[in-house]
Design a protein around this motif. Structure first.
Motif, PDB file in Angstrom:
ATOM      1  N   TYR A 166       0.835  -1.198   0.000  1.00 18.47           N
ATOM      2  CA  TYR A 166       0.000   0.000   0.000  1.00 18.47           C
ATOM      3  C   TYR A 166       0.871   1.250   0.000  1.00 18.47           C
ATOM      4  N   PHE A 167       0.240   2.370  -0.334  1.00 21.15           N
ATOM      5  CA  PHE A 167       0.970   3.645  -0.365  1.00 21.15           C
ATOM      6  C   PHE A 167       1.506   3.956   1.038  1.00 21.15           C
ATOM      7  N   ASP A 168       2.777   4.288   1.114  1.00 19.54           N
ATOM      8  CA  ASP A 168       3.406   4.582   2.400  1.00 19.54           C
ATOM      9  C   ASP A 168       3.659   6.098   2.478  1.00 19.54           C
ATOM     10  N   ALA A 169       2.761   6.790   3.187  1.00 23.52           N
ATOM     11  CA  ALA A 169       2.865   8.257   3.254  1.00 23.52           C
ATOM     12  C   ALA A 169       4.053   8.697   4.109  1.00 23.52           C
ATOM     13  N   VAL A 170       4.440   7.867   5.080  1.00 23.35           N
ATOM     14  CA  VAL A 170       5.580   8.233   5.941  1.00 23.35           C
ATOM     15  C   VAL A 170       6.860   8.213   5.099  1.00 23.35           C
ATOM     16  N   TYR A 217       5.045   6.377  15.094  1.00 27.44           N
ATOM     17  CA  TYR A 217       5.998   7.339  14.507  1.00 27.44           C
ATOM     18  C   TYR A 217       5.465   7.823  13.156  1.00 27.44           C
ATOM     19  N   THR A 218       5.646   9.096  12.899  1.00 30.29           N
ATOM     20  CA  THR A 218       5.290   9.596  11.565  1.00 30.29           C
ATOM     21  C   THR A 218       6.539  10.054  10.809  1.00 30.29           C
ATOM     22  N   ASP A 219       7.696   9.819  11.427  1.00 32.45           N
ATOM     23  CA  ASP A 219       8.968  10.096  10.738  1.00 32.45           C
ATOM     24  C   ASP A 219       9.567   8.777  10.270  1.00 32.45           C
ATOM     25  N   GLY A 264       1.415   5.973   9.555  1.00 41.05           N
ATOM     26  CA  GLY A 264       2.268   5.918  10.752  1.00 41.05           C
ATOM     27  C   GLY A 264       2.934   4.566  10.855  1.00 41.05           C
ATOM     28  N   TYR A 265       4.016   4.530  11.636  1.00 39.65           N
ATOM     29  CA  TYR A 265       4.700   3.263  11.904  1.00 39.65           C
ATOM     30  C   TYR A 265       4.579   2.984  13.395  1.00 39.65           C
ATOM     31  N   GLU A 266       4.098   1.830  13.740  1.00 37.43           N
ATOM     32  CA  GLU A 266       4.044   1.453  15.146  1.00 37.43           C
ATOM     33  C   GLU A 266       5.314   0.693  15.481  1.00 37.43           C
ATOM     34  N   TYR A 267       6.065   1.241  16.415  1.00 35.27           N
ATOM     35  CA  TYR A 267       7.324   0.596  16.795  1.00 35.27           C
ATOM     36  C   TYR A 267       7.511   0.751  18.301  1.00 35.27           C
ATOM     37  N   ASP A 268       7.747  -0.350  18.956  1.00 33.43           N
ATOM     38  CA  ASP A 268       8.029  -0.342  20.396  1.00 33.43           C
ATOM     39  C   ASP A 268       6.931   0.386  21.176  1.00 33.43           C
ATOM     40  N   GLY A 269       5.690   0.122  20.792  1.00 33.42           N
ATOM     41  CA  GLY A 269       4.548   0.691  21.525  1.00 33.42           C
ATOM     42  C   GLY A 269       4.214   2.140  21.200  1.00 33.42           C
ATOM     43  N   LYS A 270       4.963   2.745  20.284  1.00 34.21           N
ATOM     44  CA  LYS A 270       4.685   4.146  19.927  1.00 34.21           C
ATOM     45  C   LYS A 270       4.379   4.260  18.430  1.00 34.21           C
TER      46      LYS A 270
END
Ligand code: GDP
Length: 423
Positions: free
Chosen positions: A309-313, A354-356, A346-352
């Motif tokens: 899918y399109f990855d906006a991040v 991220y949009t970077d 967004g990316y979910e990593y280690d419970g958070k």
């Protein structure tokens, strides 16, 4: 105007089509980085062509095409590529930089042997010799085009070079040595073949800038494959950024006024490395077969591309690192079959969340966070005005535009040159 056309993602964004389309209004089209390891697909009135080293302006007789100093010049494959264009009855103008470096026979072999040696840990190289080429270039042992014409000097240089190469071949790879005199003969053949095209292309371009010519700088691959800023080490060995065009073509950085960044309406990638919004199984197969003009298979290697899918991040990062002044979204028509569209916001990593964009280790572990939107479920090819697109298609483009923070000035709704919607 000096315009760079570059990729926001992993390459194969459809830069070839957009470059070919914009070439009409250009006086000069320049390749400034990479080599024969990737390819553009161009479909026009002459047929369907996979270009690897030739700039996309070759289909227009009024254009001067430049293979600049930043390119890894594979003379053997360039010759074949030129022949396919000549066979199609096309006349073109070409200049090759006297400072471009020449891809040598041992570069390709080293690429193959090294992947063999790495086994499971291999990079997924296209085996076209690009990494060994750039290693030699930055070790200052490579051969620039002008060196081909200083025969005694060349022979001596090759003798020294292959002393070292053959030690590596014998002891690291357990392979046959290379005879430097054979390489010399091959290079002399290359020298003859490219001679009519060799020029000081940096000077040519600097003069053209002074004369106000329209110049198109054509990038290969995309931001996420950049050696420094991409998904290291699953990157290419030269910079894929518009900023590098100044170095790779020998022009002032401030001369580049427009940076048009290309992104597909979904994601596709070749080679190894993290890919957060990747699809697998049937969903992937369907998108892969429907993608591009003939499915998502590499223009150079024929390898099936990874799709998602399109990855906006990733794309926002890709646009920022390129310095995008405008964005072109290609292959919107491919998504016409989808009931629901997903955009990775967004990316979910280690419970958070991220949009970077993250470093490679974190990307491997990150899970995509999707925003979903309804599909438009009808064929959009043939539409010639953006306003005539179904509402859902416009919503999709405009949602992504907001995510990217850059104007999406063009939307491509088919592989042909005229299938483009301006906004
Ligand atoms: P490049 O290296 O960035 O030029 O990209 P490639 O040529 O490798 O891949 C892009 C593929 O998508 C090619 O097969 C193009 O013909 C095709 N293509 C480009 N724009 C569109 C589009 O808007 N719709 C469709 N269906 N295919 C497109």
């Amino acid at each position: 105007m000096i315009r760079a056309i570059v990729g926001a993602n992993w390459g194969d964004e459809g830069k070839g089509k957009i470059t070919d389309m914009c070439a009409d209004r250009s006086d000069i089209v320049v390749r400034y980085q990479g080599g024969a390891n990737a390819g553009h697909t161009i479909i026009n009135e002459h047929g369907r062509f996979a270009l690897h080293q030739l700039p996309s302006g070759v289909f227009h007789e009024h254009i001067t095409n430049v293979i600049a100093n930043g390119v890894a010049l594979n003379a053997a494959s360039l010759k074949e590529e030129m022949q396919t264009i000549i066979d199609a009855g096309i006349k073109f103008n070409l200049l090759i930089s006297d400072k471009a470096q020449v891809l040598m026979p041992h570069h390709v072999l080293m690429d193959v042997y090294e992947e063999e040696r790495l086994g499971d840990k291999k990079f997924g190289s296209t085996k076209s010799g690009i990494a060994p080429f750039f290693s030699d270039k930055y070790s200052k042992v490579g051969v620039q085009v002008w060196e081909l014409y200083d025969k005694d000097f060349l022979l001596e240089k090759l003798e020294t070079m292959y002393d070292k190469v053959n030690v590596q071949f014998k002891y690291l790879y357990n392979k046959e040595p290379i005879d430097y005199r054979e390489v010399y003969n091959t290079l002399c053949e290359y020298a003859e073949f490219i001679k009519p095209y060799v020029a000081d292309t940096s000077k040519f371009l600097r003069n053209a800038i002074k004369e106000g010519k329209n110049i198109l700088l054509e990038g290969q691959l995309g931001s996420l494959k950049d050696t420094d800023h991409g998904i290291y080490p699953y990157v290419t060995s030269s910079s894929t950024l518009a900023g590098y065009a100044a170095v790779g073509a020998g022009i002032p950085p401030y001369a580049i006024e427009n940076i048009t960044v290309i992104t597909k309406a979904y994601s596709s990638a070749v080679g190894a490395g993290p890919f957060v919004s990747e699809l697998f199984g049937e969903e992937a197969d369907e998108l892969r077969v429907r993608g591009g003009d003939k499915g998502e298979f590499g223009a150079t290697t024929g390898r099936p591309r990874r799709v998602g899918y399109f990855d906006a991040v990733a794309t926002r990062y890709g646009c920022e690192i390129q310095g995008a002044t405008e964005v072109c979204m290609t292959c919107l028509d491919v998504l016409s079959y989808m009931d629901t569209l997903h955009v990775c916001t967004g990316y979910e990593y280690d419970g958070k969340i991220y949009t970077d964009f993250l470093t490679t280790d974190k990307l491997y572990k990150a899970k995509p966070v999707y925003t979903t939107m309804p599909g438009w479920k009808c064929d959009i090819r043939g539409i010639t005005d953006y306003n005539d697109l179904p509402k859902e298609a416009k919503d999709y483009v405009e949602f992504i535009e907001k995510e990217l923070g850059v104007k999406v000035s063009m939307v491509s709704n088919g592989p042909k040159r005229n299938e483009i919607l301006y906004r």
